[in-house]
Motif scaffolding. Sequence first.
Motif, mmCIF file in Angstrom:
data_model
loop_
_atom_site.group_PDB
_atom_site.id
_atom_site.type_symbol
_atom_site.label_atom_id
_atom_site.label_comp_id
_atom_site.label_asym_id
_atom_site.label_seq_id
_atom_site.Cartn_x
_atom_site.Cartn_y
_atom_site.Cartn_z
ATOM 1 N N PHE A 195 37.706 34.841 29.414
ATOM 2 C CA PHE A 195 38.767 34.985 30.410
ATOM 3 C C PHE A 195 39.478 33.655 30.663
ATOM 4 O O PHE A 195 40.676 33.626 30.919
ATOM 5 C CB PHE A 195 38.224 35.570 31.719
ATOM 6 N N SER A 231 39.022 37.757 37.132
ATOM 7 C CA SER A 231 38.003 38.190 36.171
ATOM 8 C C SER A 231 37.103 37.028 35.784
ATOM 9 O O SER A 231 35.873 37.174 35.721
ATOM 10 C CB SER A 231 38.673 38.771 34.922
ATOM 11 N N TYR A 244 36.965 44.814 34.020
ATOM 12 C CA TYR A 244 38.043 43.828 33.991
ATOM 13 C C TYR A 244 38.886 43.972 32.730
ATOM 14 O O TYR A 244 40.116 43.936 32.778
ATOM 15 C CB TYR A 244 37.482 42.410 34.067
ATOM 16 N N LYS A 258 45.016 38.077 38.067
ATOM 17 C CA LYS A 258 43.946 39.050 37.798
ATOM 18 C C LYS A 258 42.984 38.522 36.732
ATOM 19 O O LYS A 258 41.773 38.773 36.795
ATOM 20 C CB LYS A 258 44.553 40.392 37.377
ATOM 21 N N THR A 259 43.506 37.777 35.779
ATOM 22 C CA THR A 259 42.650 37.198 34.742
ATOM 23 C C THR A 259 41.780 36.091 35.339
ATOM 24 O O THR A 259 40.596 35.974 35.008
ATOM 25 C CB THR A 259 43.500 36.684 33.567
ATOM 26 N N VAL A 288 33.340 37.838 37.209
ATOM 27 C CA VAL A 288 32.588 38.661 36.264
ATOM 28 C C VAL A 288 31.092 38.403 36.441
ATOM 29 O O VAL A 288 30.656 37.283 36.732
ATOM 30 C CB VAL A 288 33.048 38.403 34.805
ATOM 31 N N SER A 292 32.370 43.073 32.948
ATOM 32 C CA SER A 292 33.410 42.663 32.014
ATOM 33 C C SER A 292 34.254 43.835 31.522
ATOM 34 O O SER A 292 35.471 43.703 31.372
ATOM 35 C CB SER A 292 32.796 41.911 30.830
ATOM 36 N N ASN A 295 32.350 44.365 39.080
ATOM 37 C CA ASN A 295 32.596 43.027 38.554
ATOM 38 C C ASN A 295 32.032 42.856 37.155
ATOM 39 O O ASN A 295 31.658 41.768 36.760
ATOM 40 C CB ASN A 295 32.021 41.973 39.506
ATOM 41 N N ILE A 354 42.161 45.765 40.936
ATOM 42 C CA ILE A 354 41.289 45.530 39.784
ATOM 43 C C ILE A 354 40.069 46.407 39.990
ATOM 44 O O ILE A 354 39.757 46.782 41.120
ATOM 45 C CB ILE A 354 40.927 44.038 39.627
#
Length: 157
Positions: free
Chosen positions: A52, A36, A103, A32-33, A40, A100, A98, A94
């Motif tokens: 990230f 991001s 996220y 998931k990171t 993003v 930040s 998109n 998520i």
Amino acid sequence: MGNIIGITEENRKAVSVELSKLLADEYVLYTKTRNSHWNVEGPDFHSMHIFFEGQYNELDEILDSVAERIRTLGHYAPATLKSFLDLTHLTEKIGDKNNSLAYIKELLGDHESIIEFLRGNIDPFANKYHDLGTSDYITGLMETHEKMAWMLRSHLV
């Protein structure tokens, strides 16, 4: 393989089962990171893209150390996407946007979930399973996640 490293097989297996869940959570959070980092958008794109990246690099090191702890206990680490999805406490979902902040909120919640899981296992690993090494290890890991969560939370104020 009775009491290798001074811990019974039954206790090493029980700890490894919990560490396998942790490894799955860490892998989902890592993914998931990465998502991001890749997706993003917005006026803060560049700074968040770099932020990230730092987070997923730290999670990559955590993944390896959790898997190696499982191996140290004499068990095999799960290593398939299916096994991770079966074992994780987290979701792949998520935020729809998109940006930040979407996220960050999602990732922060996942870090907090992992922190609670770690905190809940410190005492059982030490006292129920007589594995002070893993108890100490997850205490340090909890502190790492607390710091990562603080870094995420600091973007929300």
